[in-house]
Design a protein around this motif. Structure first.
Motif, mmCIF file in Angstrom:
data_model
loop_
_atom_site.group_PDB
_atom_site.id
_atom_site.type_symbol
_atom_site.label_atom_id
_atom_site.label_comp_id
_atom_site.label_asym_id
_atom_site.label_seq_id
_atom_site.Cartn_x
_atom_site.Cartn_y
_atom_site.Cartn_z
ATOM 1 N N PRO A 62 105.492 9.666 54.996
ATOM 2 C CA PRO A 62 105.068 9.892 53.606
ATOM 3 C C PRO A 62 106.246 10.211 52.693
ATOM 4 O O PRO A 62 107.188 10.889 53.098
ATOM 5 C CB PRO A 62 104.147 11.117 53.731
ATOM 6 N N TYR A 63 106.174 9.693 51.471
ATOM 7 C CA TYR A 63 107.173 10.062 50.468
ATOM 8 C C TYR A 63 107.003 11.538 50.139
ATOM 9 O O TYR A 63 105.884 12.059 50.092
ATOM 10 C CB TYR A 63 107.008 9.231 49.194
ATOM 11 N N ASP A 64 108.106 12.208 49.889
ATOM 12 C CA ASP A 64 108.074 13.641 49.596
ATOM 13 C C ASP A 64 107.183 13.976 48.405
ATOM 14 O O ASP A 64 106.450 14.963 48.437
ATOM 15 C CB ASP A 64 109.493 14.163 49.314
ATOM 16 N N HIS A 65 107.222 13.148 47.366
ATOM 17 C CA HIS A 65 106.490 13.471 46.142
ATOM 18 C C HIS A 65 104.973 13.343 46.289
ATOM 19 O O HIS A 65 104.235 13.944 45.515
ATOM 20 C CB HIS A 65 106.969 12.590 44.975
ATOM 21 N N GLY A 66 104.486 12.608 47.272
ATOM 22 C CA GLY A 66 103.040 12.390 47.377
ATOM 23 C C GLY A 66 102.391 13.012 48.593
ATOM 24 O O GLY A 66 101.189 12.917 48.775
ATOM 25 N N ARG A 67 103.187 13.685 49.434
ATOM 26 C CA ARG A 67 102.630 14.188 50.682
ATOM 27 C C ARG A 67 101.707 15.374 50.451
ATOM 28 O O ARG A 67 101.850 16.116 49.483
ATOM 29 C CB ARG A 67 103.739 14.535 51.673
ATOM 30 N N VAL A 68 100.760 15.534 51.349
ATOM 31 C CA VAL A 68 99.843 16.672 51.324
ATOM 32 C C VAL A 68 100.605 17.874 51.880
ATOM 33 O O VAL A 68 101.287 17.772 52.897
ATOM 34 C CB VAL A 68 98.588 16.395 52.183
ATOM 35 N N LEU A 69 100.476 19.005 51.207
ATOM 36 C CA LEU A 69 101.105 20.245 51.666
ATOM 37 C C LEU A 69 100.061 21.119 52.339
ATOM 38 O O LEU A 69 99.008 21.387 51.757
ATOM 39 C CB LEU A 69 101.730 21.005 50.499
ATOM 40 N N LEU A 70 100.352 21.555 53.547
ATOM 41 C CA LEU A 70 99.456 22.480 54.223
ATOM 42 C C LEU A 70 99.636 23.877 53.626
ATOM 43 O O LEU A 70 100.746 24.260 53.263
ATOM 44 C CB LEU A 70 99.755 22.519 55.731
ATOM 45 N N PRO A 71 98.568 24.648 53.539
ATOM 46 C CA PRO A 71 98.650 25.984 52.924
ATOM 47 C C PRO A 71 99.176 27.040 53.900
ATOM 48 O O PRO A 71 98.465 27.966 54.271
ATOM 49 C CB PRO A 71 97.202 26.260 52.534
ATOM 50 N N THR A 72 100.408 26.876 54.347
ATOM 51 C CA THR A 72 101.025 27.852 55.243
ATOM 52 C C THR A 72 102.370 28.261 54.670
ATOM 53 O O THR A 72 102.955 27.530 53.875
ATOM 54 C CB THR A 72 101.244 27.287 56.662
ATOM 55 N N SER B 9 98.337 12.123 49.443
ATOM 56 C CA SER B 9 97.182 12.160 48.564
ATOM 57 C C SER B 9 97.305 10.999 47.595
ATOM 58 O O SER B 9 98.291 10.889 46.872
ATOM 59 C CB SER B 9 97.154 13.494 47.815
ATOM 60 N N VAL B 10 96.312 10.126 47.594
ATOM 61 C CA VAL B 10 96.334 8.935 46.740
ATOM 62 C C VAL B 10 95.335 9.163 45.611
ATOM 63 O O VAL B 10 94.129 9.251 45.842
ATOM 64 C CB VAL B 10 95.972 7.663 47.546
ATOM 65 N N ARG B 11 95.864 9.268 44.401
ATOM 66 C CA ARG B 11 95.012 9.604 43.257
ATOM 67 C C ARG B 11 94.923 8.505 42.207
ATOM 68 O O ARG B 11 94.030 8.504 41.408
ATOM 69 C CB ARG B 11 95.518 10.878 42.602
ATOM 70 N N ASN B 12 95.859 7.570 42.196
ATOM 71 C CA ASN B 12 95.889 6.556 41.145
ATOM 72 C C ASN B 12 95.584 5.168 41.671
ATOM 73 O O ASN B 12 96.179 4.191 41.256
ATOM 74 C CB ASN B 12 97.263 6.569 40.459
ATOM 75 N N CYS B 13 94.636 5.086 42.576
ATOM 76 C CA CYS B 13 94.312 3.801 43.186
ATOM 77 C C CYS B 13 92.789 3.672 43.222
ATOM 78 O O CYS B 13 92.151 3.923 44.236
ATOM 79 C CB CYS B 13 94.913 3.734 44.592
ATOM 80 N N GLY B 14 92.218 3.321 42.103
ATOM 81 C CA GLY B 14 90.767 3.233 42.042
ATOM 82 C C GLY B 14 90.166 4.504 41.464
ATOM 83 O O GLY B 14 90.856 5.406 41.022
ATOM 84 N N ALA B 15 88.868 4.592 41.524
ATOM 85 C CA ALA B 15 88.154 5.694 40.871
ATOM 86 C C ALA B 15 88.126 6.971 41.698
ATOM 87 O O ALA B 15 88.054 8.060 41.160
ATOM 88 C CB ALA B 15 86.720 5.255 40.572
ATOM 89 N N VAL B 16 88.182 6.851 43.020
ATOM 90 C CA VAL B 16 88.015 8.009 43.879
ATOM 91 C C VAL B 16 89.330 8.335 44.599
ATOM 92 O O VAL B 16 89.882 7.482 45.291
ATOM 93 C CB VAL B 16 86.909 7.744 44.927
ATOM 94 N N PRO B 17 89.837 9.558 44.442
ATOM 95 C CA PRO B 17 91.048 9.922 45.187
ATOM 96 C C PRO B 17 90.747 10.030 46.682
ATOM 97 O O PRO B 17 89.620 10.327 47.085
ATOM 98 C CB PRO B 17 91.438 11.275 44.606
#
Length: 98
Positions: free
Chosen positions: A31-41, A51-59
């Motif tokens: 994953p690219y650093d700017h788009g990766r999911v961060l775990l809450p630790t 996390s894909v947010r700009n590809c269609g209506a549903v992230p």
């Protein structure tokens, strides 16, 4: 133009993913650093997922199939992100094992 190219290149960094080779099923899908999911630790917040947010209506979340050593992180991500859609990547040989 040069500043724009430098900024674009910096958003395509995979330097964090390279720090965790034991958490990446494959070395060719990081994953690219700017788009990766961060775990809450507070210690190791890395998981091979974006996390894909700009590809269609549903992230949605795009992730590798969890491994034995990442399955707890994977479920923590699922619960924390509250995403309705998860897309898991795996090879055709792994599909045969399912």
């Amino acid at each position: 133009l040069q500043n724009l190219l430098v900024k674009e290149e910096s958003t395509r960094s995979i330097s964090v993913a390279k720090l965790f080779p034991d958490k990446n099923r494959f070395t060719d899908s990081l994953p690219y650093d700017h788009g990766r999911v961060l775990l809450p630790t507070s210690t190791d917040n890395y998981i091979n997922a974006v996390s894909v947010r700009n590809c269609g209506a549903v992230p949605f979340i795009l992730a590798q199939m969890p491994m034995e050593n990442t399955v707890n992180d994977w479920w923590q991500m699922v619960l924390n992100q509250k995403s309705n859609i998860l897309v898991c990547l795996h090879s055709s040989s792994e599909v045969k094992k399912l």
